[in-house]
Write an enzyme that holds these catalytic residues in place. Structure first.
Site: not given
Ligand code: CP
Ligand code: NVA
Length: 308
Positions: A107, A134, A137, A225, A266, A294
């Site tokens: 990530r 992502h 997700q 989101d 998400c 997930r």
């Molecule tokens: N939806 C998601 O990726 O959550 P986290 O940021 O908690 O991993």
């Molecule tokens: N759009 C959000 C998703 C988190 C899972 C971010 O990137 O912070």
């Protein structure tokens, strides 16, 4: 060996196979305690590195648990605490990690970091979120929709809010899984053009509609989101909130969608900003199924990556 970098760069039939496999593996675990191993142990003696350069709850826990259920082991690494965060190149990090582990999930911020990691690693790399996309997700989201409502192909999915990384992957998936997509939000926060063009080139409709009430007409699924993502500067918070307030998903908006339309997010959510608690906790919200899926979807992704 396959890396799972994005939905639009993965073959459609392979994506479908992963969703079907995730469903099968979820069914096979029915009734088992969470810590119990799967009957099949395809990751036995495999080591998986999970690298986080941003916070995470779901991605971290679901990947870690998924590996363990399949008989493997994990190392959860914080980017900041690695030499990666202190000037060692991504390419060298990728080469070193490839000598130790069988699979890398990362990530990160810039997509370029993910791509460089994949280019120089000799083991598969999985995208656990970048500023741009992502994909894990959305694999879970497609699986979740289909569990509740059957095939997603031919359905109408509406995104209300910021055209961010999660939105971008949902547009890629429109092209790959064959659903129509409508984005509703302010023009400055439109999703990227490249994703829209990709989905349209696969033959699905992708529309941008500024009026959220019109956008959700006939929607089978409404998604939103956070209004401020992890990579967005905190200084933009107030401006974004002001711009996005008309796009809040509330009961009035859900009432204009198709009866029984599902709601997805998400997570993490900011209750009563982008979505009201009434919708999050309402009968058509499947947010916690998404979170659970997930686990199952990523287990299928990891098996595909390793060919096991
Ligand atoms: N939806 C998601 O990726 O959550 P986290 O940021 O908690 O991993
Ligand atoms: N759009 C959000 C998703 C988190 C899972 C971010 O990137 O912070």
């Amino acid at each position: 060996m396959n890396s799972f970098l994005d939905i639009h760069t993965t073959d459609k039939a392979e994506l479908r196979g992963m969703i079907d496999n995730a469903r099968r593996m979820k069914d096979a675990r029915n009734g088992l305690p969470k810590g119990a191993p799967d009957a099949e142990q395809p990751l036995k003696n495999r080591m998986v590195a999970l690298i986080f350069e941003k916070p995470s709850t779901r991605t971290r826990v679901s990947f870690d648990l998924g590996v363990r259920q399949m008989g493997g082991q994990t190392m959860v690494l914080s980017g900041k605490e690695m030499q990666l965060g202190h000037g060692e190149t991504i390419a060298d990090t990728a080469r070193v990690l490839s000598r130790y582990v069988d699979l890398i999930m990362i990530r990160t911020f810039e997509e370029a970091t993910l791509l460089e990691m994949a280019e120089h690693a000799s083991v598969p790399v999985i995208n656990g979120l970048t500023n741009r996309t992502h994909p894990c997700q959305i694999m879970a989201d497609v699986m979740t929709f289909e569990e509740h409502r059957g095939p997603i192909a031919g359905r109408k999915v509406v995104w209300s809010g910021d055209g961010n990384n999660v939105c971008c992957s949902m547009i890629h998936a429109a092209g790959q899984f064959g659903y129509d997509f409508v984005f509703t939000g302010p023009p400055t926060l439109d999703p990227e053009r490249e994703a829209v063009d990709f989905a349209r080139a696969q033959g699905v409709q992708v529309a941008i509609e500024r009026d959220p009430a019109k956008a959700v007409e006939g929607a089978d699924l409404v998604v939103t989101d956070t209004w401020v993502s992890m990579h967005d500067p905190q200084s933009a918070r107030e401006r974004r909130h002001n711009q996005l307030r008309p796009y809040q998903v509330n009961e009035a908006l859900m009432g204009l969608a198709k009866p029984g339309a599902l709601f997805m997010h998400c997570l993490p959510a900011h209750r009563d900003d982008e979505v009201t608690s009434a919708v999050m906790d309402g009968p058509n919200s499947v947010i916690f199924d998404e979170a659970e899926n997930r686990l199952h979807a990523q287990k299928a992704v990891m098996r595909w990556c390793l060919g096991v």
